[in-house]
Motif scaffolding. Structure first.
Motif, PDB file in Angstrom:
ATOM      1  N   ALA A  27      11.436  -9.128   0.249  1.00 27.03           N
ATOM      2  CA  ALA A  27       9.993  -9.353   0.386  1.00 27.03           C
ATOM      3  C   ALA A  27       9.326  -8.184   1.119  1.00 27.03           C
ATOM      4  CB  ALA A  27       9.727 -10.654   1.133  1.00 27.03           C
ATOM      5  N   GLY A  28      10.115  -7.334   1.764  1.00 25.42           N
ATOM      6  CA  GLY A  28       9.553  -6.175   2.465  1.00 25.42           C
ATOM      7  C   GLY A  28       8.883  -6.573   3.774  1.00 25.42           C
ATOM      8  N   LEU A  29       7.872  -5.802   4.147  1.00 21.03           N
ATOM      9  CA  LEU A  29       7.168  -6.023   5.413  1.00 21.03           C
ATOM     10  C   LEU A  29       6.106  -7.100   5.222  1.00 21.03           C
ATOM     11  CD1 LEU A  29       6.918  -5.093   8.334  1.00 21.03           C
ATOM     12  CD2 LEU A  29       5.247  -3.415   7.587  1.00 21.03           C
ATOM     13  N   THR A  30       6.372  -8.293   5.735  1.00 20.01           N
ATOM     14  CA  THR A  30       5.444  -9.416   5.620  1.00 20.01           C
ATOM     15  C   THR A  30       4.877  -9.741   6.996  1.00 20.01           C
ATOM     16  OG1 THR A  30       7.187 -11.048   6.021  1.00 20.01           O
ATOM     17  CG2 THR A  30       6.807 -10.398   3.717  1.00 20.01           C
ATOM     18  N   ASP A  31       3.891 -10.649   7.014  1.00 17.08           N
ATOM     19  CA  ASP A  31       3.312 -11.083   8.290  1.00 17.08           C
ATOM     20  C   ASP A  31       4.355 -11.765   9.160  1.00 17.08           C
ATOM     21  OD1 ASP A  31       0.845 -10.072   7.576  1.00 17.08           O
ATOM     22  OD2 ASP A  31       0.081 -11.990   6.827  1.00 17.08           O
ATOM     23  N   GLY A  32       5.278 -12.480   8.547  1.00 17.02           N
ATOM     24  CA  GLY A  32       6.351 -13.138   9.291  1.00 17.02           C
ATOM     25  C   GLY A  32       7.270 -12.138   9.975  1.00 17.02           C
ATOM     26  N   VAL A  33       7.563 -11.048   9.291  1.00 12.08           N
ATOM     27  CA  VAL A  33       8.402  -9.996   9.880  1.00 12.08           C
ATOM     28  C   VAL A  33       7.678  -9.347  11.048  1.00 12.08           C
ATOM     29  CG1 VAL A  33       9.425  -7.733   9.456  1.00 12.08           C
ATOM     30  CG2 VAL A  33       9.699  -9.547   7.772  1.00 12.08           C
ATOM     31  N   VAL A  34       6.393  -9.067  10.875  1.00  7.43           N
ATOM     32  CA  VAL A  34       5.598  -8.464  11.956  1.00  7.43           C
ATOM     33  C   VAL A  34       5.586  -9.386  13.170  1.00  7.43           C
ATOM     34  CG1 VAL A  34       3.289  -7.702  12.636  1.00  7.43           C
ATOM     35  CG2 VAL A  34       4.171  -7.095  10.378  1.00  7.43           C
ATOM     36  N   ALA A  35       5.415 -10.697  12.941  1.00 11.68           N
ATOM     37  CA  ALA A  35       5.418 -11.664  14.051  1.00 11.68           C
ATOM     38  C   ALA A  35       6.783 -11.716  14.730  1.00 11.68           C
ATOM     39  CB  ALA A  35       5.026 -13.048  13.533  1.00 11.68           C
ATOM     40  N   ALA A  36       7.859 -11.652  13.946  1.00 10.14           N
ATOM     41  CA  ALA A  36       9.209 -11.683  14.526  1.00 10.14           C
ATOM     42  C   ALA A  36       9.471 -10.443  15.369  1.00 10.14           C
ATOM     43  CB  ALA A  36      10.247 -11.803  13.414  1.00 10.14           C
ATOM     44  N   VAL A  37       9.049  -9.280  14.883  1.00 14.57           N
ATOM     45  CA  VAL A  37       9.237  -8.042  15.647  1.00 14.57           C
ATOM     46  C   VAL A  37       8.385  -8.078  16.915  1.00 14.57           C
ATOM     47  CG1 VAL A  37       8.936  -5.530  15.610  1.00 14.57           C
ATOM     48  CG2 VAL A  37       9.860  -6.691  13.613  1.00 14.57           C
ATOM     49  N   ASP A  60       9.923   5.141   6.564  1.00 12.70           N
ATOM     50  CA  ASP A  60       8.844   5.745   7.351  1.00 12.70           C
ATOM     51  C   ASP A  60       7.564   4.937   7.280  1.00 12.70           C
ATOM     52  OD1 ASP A  60      10.481   7.808   8.194  1.00 12.70           O
ATOM     53  OD2 ASP A  60       9.926   9.108   6.512  1.00 12.70           O
ATOM     54  N   ASP A  61       7.270   4.348   6.120  1.00  8.46           N
ATOM     55  CA  ASP A  61       6.069   3.515   5.976  1.00  8.46           C
ATOM     56  C   ASP A  61       6.170   2.267   6.852  1.00  8.46           C
ATOM     57  OD1 ASP A  61       5.180   5.347   4.123  1.00  8.46           O
ATOM     58  OD2 ASP A  61       5.784   4.149   2.380  1.00  8.46           O
ATOM     59  N   VAL A  62       7.332   1.642   6.860  1.00  5.59           N
ATOM     60  CA  VAL A  62       7.545   0.448   7.683  1.00  5.59           C
ATOM     61  C   VAL A  62       7.434   0.811   9.164  1.00  5.59           C
ATOM     62  CG1 VAL A  62       9.220  -1.321   8.370  1.00  5.59           C
ATOM     63  CG2 VAL A  62       8.949  -0.734   5.959  1.00  5.59           C
ATOM     64  N   ALA A  63       8.056   1.911   9.572  1.00  6.92           N
ATOM     65  CA  ALA A  63       8.020   2.339  10.971  1.00  6.92           C
ATOM     66  C   ALA A  63       6.583   2.619  11.407  1.00  6.92           C
ATOM     67  CB  ALA A  63       8.883   3.579  11.167  1.00  6.92           C
ATOM     68  N   ASP A  64       5.828   3.349  10.593  1.00  5.00           N
ATOM     69  CA  ASP A  64       4.436   3.657  10.931  1.00  5.00           C
ATOM     70  C   ASP A  64       3.588   2.398  11.003  1.00  5.00           C
ATOM     71  OD1 ASP A  64       5.082   6.322  11.003  1.00  5.00           O
ATOM     72  OD2 ASP A  64       4.300   6.744   8.985  1.00  5.00           O
ATOM     73  N   SER A  65       3.764   1.519  10.044  1.00  7.98           N
ATOM     74  CA  SER A  65       2.982   0.283   9.997  1.00  7.98           C
ATOM     75  C   SER A  65       3.274  -0.609  11.199  1.00  7.98           C
ATOM     76  CB  SER A  65       3.287  -0.460   8.701  1.00  7.98           C
ATOM     77  OG  SER A  65       2.506  -1.613   8.588  1.00  7.98           O
ATOM     78  N   LEU A  66       4.554  -0.781  11.529  1.00 12.93           N
ATOM     79  CA  LEU A  66       4.913  -1.627  12.676  1.00 12.93           C
ATOM     80  C   LEU A  66       4.402  -1.025  13.981  1.00 12.93           C
ATOM     81  CD1 LEU A  66       8.557  -2.754  11.843  1.00 12.93           C
ATOM     82  CD2 LEU A  66       6.540  -4.213  12.044  1.00 12.93           C
ATOM     83  N   SER A  67       4.549   0.281  14.147  1.00  9.45           N
ATOM     84  CA  SER A  67       4.106   0.896  15.402  1.00  9.45           C
ATOM     85  C   SER A  67       2.593   0.777  15.552  1.00  9.45           C
ATOM     86  CB  SER A  67       4.550   2.353  15.489  1.00  9.45           C
ATOM     87  OG  SER A  67       3.885   3.136  14.545  1.00  9.45           O
ATOM     88  N   GLU A  68       1.878   0.875  14.441  1.00  8.69           N
ATOM     89  CA  GLU A  68       0.421   0.757  14.483  1.00  8.69           C
ATOM     90  C   GLU A  68      -0.018  -0.674  14.786  1.00  8.69           C
ATOM     91  OE1 GLU A  68      -2.563   1.618  11.083  1.00  8.69           O
ATOM     92  OE2 GLU A  68      -1.411   3.462  11.445  1.00  8.69           O
ATOM     93  N   LYS A  69       0.549  -1.635  14.051  1.00 10.03           N
ATOM     94  CA  LYS A  69       0.149  -3.040  14.195  1.00 10.03           C
ATOM     95  C   LYS A  69       0.541  -3.620  15.550  1.00 10.03           C
ATOM     96  CE  LYS A  69       0.332  -4.230   9.313  1.00 10.03           C
ATOM     97  NZ  LYS A  69       0.989  -5.021   8.275  1.00 10.03           N
ATOM     98  N   LEU A  70       1.671  -3.166  16.099  1.00 11.10           N
ATOM     99  CA  LEU A  70       2.199  -3.776  17.324  1.00 11.10           C
ATOM    100  C   LEU A  70       2.013  -2.910  18.569  1.00 11.10           C
ATOM    101  CD1 LEU A  70       5.511  -5.162  15.808  1.00 11.10           C
ATOM    102  CD2 LEU A  70       3.370  -6.381  16.208  1.00 11.10           C
TER     103      LEU A  70
END
Length: 100
Positions: A27-37, A60-70
């Motif tokens: 499923a890739g990077l979902t809202d649930g994954v962001v909440a878990a991280v 790299d896209d996942v790393a950038d997205s997570l660092s930005e959102k969190l």
């Protein structure tokens, strides 16, 4: 949050023996994954995230997205693994070396 080279080395050394806390699947990077991280960063400050082979997103896209959102710093990306750091606002567990 920007880290110096010395701080990144320190975090990489601490994260070397950590097991991945969150794994991304098909499923890739979902809202649930962001909440878990986010929850894992709140508890541990330093977390390892593993992208499964079936994950459609680029590392790299996942790393950038997570660092930005969190509001976290990427300490390392290696293979299919991301090491993220976010200082706890009230009770930091990890003491970073002075930046230079």
């Amino acid at each position: 949050m920007d880290l110096t080279g010395k701080q990144r080395r320190h975090l990489r050394a601490l994260g070397h023996h950590l097991d991945p806390v969150v794994q991304l699947g098909k499923a890739g990077l979902t809202d649930g994954v962001v909440a878990a991280v986010d929850a894992a960063l709140e508890r541990h400050e330093l977390v390892k995230i593993r992208l499964g082979t079936e994950c459609p997103d680029e590392l790299d896209d996942v790393a950038d997205s997570l660092s930005e959102k969190l509001r976290a710093a990427v300490a390392q990306t290696l293979g299919r693994t991301i090491l993220l750091y976010r200082r706890h606002p009230k009770e930091p567990k990890i003491k970073l070396p002075a930046g230079s």
